[in-house]
Every structure is written in structure tokens, then in C-alpha cells.
Enzyme design. Structure first.
Site, PDB file in Angstrom:
ATOM      1  N   ASP A  60       0.803  -1.214   0.000  1.00  0.00           N
ATOM      2  CA  ASP A  60       0.000   0.000   0.000  1.00  0.00           C
ATOM      3  C   ASP A  60       0.840   1.271   0.000  1.00  0.00           C
ATOM      4  O   ASP A  60       0.595   2.185  -0.792  1.00  0.00           O
ATOM      5  CB  ASP A  60      -0.943  -0.004   1.212  1.00  0.00           C
ATOM      6  CG  ASP A  60      -1.764   1.261   1.302  1.00  0.00           C
ATOM      7  OD1 ASP A  60      -2.866   1.290   0.738  1.00  0.00           O
ATOM      8  OD2 ASP A  60      -1.293   2.241   1.928  1.00  0.00           O
ATOM      9  N   ALA A 118      -5.120   2.393  -0.481  1.00  0.00           N
ATOM     10  CA  ALA A 118      -4.982   1.689  -1.762  1.00  0.00           C
ATOM     11  C   ALA A 118      -5.455   0.248  -1.618  1.00  0.00           C
ATOM     12  O   ALA A 118      -6.159  -0.286  -2.487  1.00  0.00           O
ATOM     13  CB  ALA A 118      -3.533   1.736  -2.247  1.00  0.00           C
ATOM     14  N   ASP A 119      -5.082  -0.392  -0.515  1.00  0.00           N
ATOM     15  CA  ASP A 119      -5.571  -1.744  -0.235  1.00  0.00           C
ATOM     16  C   ASP A 119      -7.084  -1.764  -0.062  1.00  0.00           C
ATOM     17  O   ASP A 119      -7.783  -2.624  -0.616  1.00  0.00           O
ATOM     18  CB  ASP A 119      -4.921  -2.283   1.039  1.00  0.00           C
ATOM     19  CG  ASP A 119      -3.565  -2.923   0.790  1.00  0.00           C
ATOM     20  OD1 ASP A 119      -3.323  -3.407  -0.325  1.00  0.00           O
ATOM     21  OD2 ASP A 119      -2.746  -2.939   1.723  1.00  0.00           O
ATOM     22  N   LEU A 120      -7.592  -0.843   0.743  1.00  0.00           N
ATOM     23  CA  LEU A 120      -9.019  -0.844   1.056  1.00  0.00           C
ATOM     24  C   LEU A 120      -9.862  -0.586  -0.182  1.00  0.00           C
ATOM     25  O   LEU A 120     -10.884  -1.258  -0.410  1.00  0.00           O
ATOM     26  CB  LEU A 120      -9.326   0.202   2.131  1.00  0.00           C
ATOM     27  CG  LEU A 120      -8.657  -0.031   3.482  1.00  0.00           C
ATOM     28  CD1 LEU A 120      -8.925   1.139   4.419  1.00  0.00           C
ATOM     29  CD2 LEU A 120      -9.135  -1.326   4.114  1.00  0.00           C
ATOM     30  N   GLY A 140      -9.918  -3.604  -2.336  1.00  0.00           N
ATOM     31  CA  GLY A 140     -10.877  -4.560  -1.790  1.00  0.00           C
ATOM     32  C   GLY A 140     -12.305  -4.216  -2.167  1.00  0.00           C
ATOM     33  O   GLY A 140     -13.100  -5.097  -2.532  1.00  0.00           O
TER      34      GLY A 140
END
Length: 407
Positions: free
Chosen positions: A147, A179-181, A184
Site C-alpha cells: 500500500d 490503496a488496499d481498502l 478490496g
């Protein structure tokens, strides 16, 4: 199970955050989610502490808060996918599932016979979502992606933080792994679109999702500002590139957020602030003018807001329907009466701690109410249950798998 996705089964081979965040949403919405973890260690985030969940005696458990944030509602099954027997178990589980999530490096599951083509052969309808740092194609496809580096590469850190030339200026990462969230969340919407396509055609499909692509995509108006003007946006602190005043402003005792969204709101703010003359001046009367005159206008606003305490401003502005709000720490967030009224904190039974608190899913359905029945599972909590009930394995077979460290 309750929830609109109670008819779906998800096989989750992902770990860390982007994939687990997606699968937690599926679990919240009622899908049965089987989280596959490494025997003995599990998801890396189980160990990303402190803080760790405390047991009933106040001692640390093995469950890090980071892990707890993204794994509610799932069933943990430990399988060694490097072993042929483990690979066979995953293939059998995949036969029963609608969706598979994974975030291994490009080609990482092919050597185990767990890539899309291999699993499509046993389940043609499977929707297989691969999440990687850079996608399945391109010169960076074999690089690992995390991220923080994606926030930098994808432009977010160039528009986040204190403006250049001011104290504290420099690149800033957002305080959570956005960025990860966001990846997802894109995974959730992509998979559900594929589910609808399968309902219409009977065909499953492969989804290629990259953190960098996602970060570039959700630059939103900032990216469009660049594509329209050819000029790279810069850091503006809490300010907004297209709206003024829309930023944190100082009060006598701290800061509050002022979010003026239109010219009528600006007039009402100016009246309360004793700045009626500003609202009438052509240089400030419209938002377009205020954006151009930002450097002249903001100091005048800040001079006025410093005269009263933040609570005074929040009361007066809210009564006048001028958008504003406090800048809360998390203690204040969870003490806020609106957050409490909305029931944003869940408390669920936990086998080691007695109970565990997590933040509920923000979605409220009128017809398919969500029920949060499963706390984030301890490692391997459901291995025997799933092998027995899904795959029909006997107690003797399960015991043998355990002796051989396959599960």
C-alpha cells in the site's frame, strides 16, 4: 445465514488487507467465507501487533488488532497448499464455491495447480479474482506491491500533506491503507458484477485487479483536473483544489473543518463571521472566483475564525446550514452520539477474549438485515467442521491430515 448474499460461498486464499477486506464485506453480506491459512502461522496480520486482543485475564492473545479489523464473519481453515494432499483439498473446496479470492504473486498459484485455468476445469462457473500490486500484464507485473509504495507511485502522496514551502511540507501517506481498502471494495463490486453475468449466461470468469490501477482510478477529480489542464495538482493540506473555503480553519482553541459547498453557503458563513462585505465582492462572490483568489481570501477567513472557540463556530454554522465539523480523535469518534446512535461498534463472543469489538459494516439493508454471528476466527477454528461437512471427510482422515501437517 442472513444477508443478501447468503446463497454464495467464497473461498478466500488472500491475506494481509485488500483481499481480506473484500471477503469481510462478502461475509458481512451473508456469504459463507472460508479463509484458507497456513498451518501454524496463518495470515501475516495475525502477528502485526501490538496491540493484541486481551483475554479474560488481561493477557495478550495471538490475535492482533490489525487482523481483527478485516476478518470478521469468516471460517478459518488451515491447509498446506505446498503439499499435493493440500492442493487436492483446495480443489475440492473450490468445486463447492462460487467465488475465489487470491493475492499471490503473478503465477504464484499455477505451480500448485490452483490457478484459474486449473480450477475452472473442476468448476466452470467459478468467479476467480486475483489481486496483485501491478496486475497480470505490464513491465511491473512480477513486482511485489504494498500500500505505502502504491500511494507514492499512484500519485496520492503528491497531493496529500502540507503545501510546499510551509513547515512540515513533504510527502505524506494517508493514515490508513487506502490503496488496499479501495482495491478490496473494487473487488467486491467486480465480483458481484460477475455474479450477475453468471446468472445471465452460466459462465464464470477471471478478474485481474491491481493496486496501482486502483490507486490511479480513484484519484477521481484530481486525475481529471490533470487530464483537463495538463497541470499536476499539488499538496494543499486540508484544502480542496476545486472549492474554497473547504479546509481546516483555526478557532480560538483549536481547529474545525469548514466545508462551504456553494455561494449561498458562503454568504451565510460571511454573515456569521462578520464578513458580509466579502460575499459581495466580485473577487469572492462565486466559487470559481474564490478558487482563483484562495491565497488572498483564506487569511481573511482565518483571521475571523480565530475570534471564537470551535464549539461556537460549530453551533452557529450548523444552525445556519453551513457544513462544518470537529476534527476528532478516535476517542471522540466513538463517543460521538451520532456514531453511537448508528451502532457502529459491534461486540461479538470470542473463544479467547470472551468478547471482541469491531466496527460494523456501514450498509443497512431494509429487507435483508445483516447478522454478525462470527467473530474474526482463531487460526484453524473451523478446519474440522469444513472438511467434515463440505467434503465428507471422516474423523480418521482428518486426524491423519493433522498428523501429516497437511491441515
Amino acid at each position: 445465514m442472513a444477508g443478501p448474499l447468503a446463497h454464495l460461498k467464497v473461498l478466500d486464499l488472500s491475506r494481509i488487507l485488500a483481499g481480506p477486506w473484500a471477503s469481510q464485506v462478502f461475509a458481512d453480506f451473508g456469504a459463507e467465507v472460508i479463509k484458507i491459512e497456513r498451518p501454524g502461522r496463518g495470515d501475516d496480520t495475525r502477528h502485526w501487533g501490538p496491540p493484541y486482543l486481551k483475554d479474560e485475564h488481561g493477557e495478550d492473545t495471538a490475535e492482533a488488532a490489525y487482523y481483527l479489523s478485516a476478518n470478521r464473519g469468516k471460517k478459518s481453515v488451515t491447509v498446506d497448499i505446498t503439499r499435493e494432499e493440500g492442493q487436492a483439498l483446495i480443489k475440492q473446496l473450490a468445486e463447492h464455491c462460487d467465488i475465489l479470492l487470491e493475492n499471490y504473486k503473478v503465477g504464484g498459484l499455477k505451480k500448485y495447480g490452483l490457478d484459474y485455468e486449473s480450477l475452472r476445469a473442476v468448476n466452470p462457473g467459478i468467479i476467480y479474482c486475483s489481486i496483485t500490486g501491478f496486475g497480470q500484464t505490464g513491465p511491473y507485473k512480477n513486482r511485489a506491491g504494498y500500500d505505502a509504495m502504491i500511494q507514492g507511485m499512484g500519485g496520492l502522496m503528491s497531493i496529500t500533506g502540507v503545501p510546499e514551502g510551509e513547515p512540515g511540507a513533504g510527502p505524506q501517506k494517508v493514515g490508513v491503507a487506502v490503496a488496499d481498502l479501495m482495491t478490496g471494495m473494487y473487488a467486491v463490486s467486480a465480483v458481484l458484477a460477475a455474479v450477475i453475468h453468471r446468472q445471465q449466461t452460466g459462465a464464470g470468469q477471471y478478474i485481474d485487479l491491481a493496486l496501482l490501477d486502483t490507486q490511479v482510478a480513484w484519484l477521481a477529480n484530481q486525475a481529471q483536473n490533470y487530464l483537463t489542464s495538463g497541470k499536476s495538482p499539488v499538496r494543499q493540506g486540508t484544502g480542496h483544489p476545486n472549492i474554497v473555503p473547504y479546509q481546516a480553519v483555526p478557532a480560538k482553541d483549536g481547529y474545525f473543518m469548514l466545508a462551504v459547498g456553494n455561494d449561498d453557503q458562503f454568504k451565510r458563513f460571511c454573515h456569521i463571521a462578520g464578513l458580509d462585505q466579502l460575499a459581495e465582492q466580485p473577487a469572492y462572490a462565486t466559487n470559481a472566483a474564490r478558487v482563483l483568489a484562495r491565497e488572498q481570501l483564506v487569511p481573511l477567513i482565518e483571521e475571523a475564525t480565530r475570534r471564537q472557540e470551535a464549539a461556537w463556530w460549530l453551533e452557529k454554522l450548523s444552525d445556519a446550514h453551513v457544513p462544518c465539523g470537529p476534527i476528532n480523535d478516535l476517542d471522540q469518534v466513538f463517543a460521538d452520539p451520532q456514531v453511537q446512535a448508528r451502532g457502529m461498534v459491534l461486540e461479538q463472543p470470542h473463544p479467547q477474549a470472551g468478547a471482541v469489538k469491531t466496527v460494523r459494516n456501514p450498509v443497512i439493508f431494509s429487507e435483508t438485515a445483516l447478522e454478525y454471528e462470527q467473530a474474526p476466527p482463531v487460526l484453524g477454528e473451523h478446519t474440522e467442521e469444513i472438511l467434515r461437512e463440505w467434503l465428507g471427510r471422516s474423523e480418521a482422515e482428518i486426524a491423519e491430515f493433522k498428523r501429516e501437517n497437511i491441515v
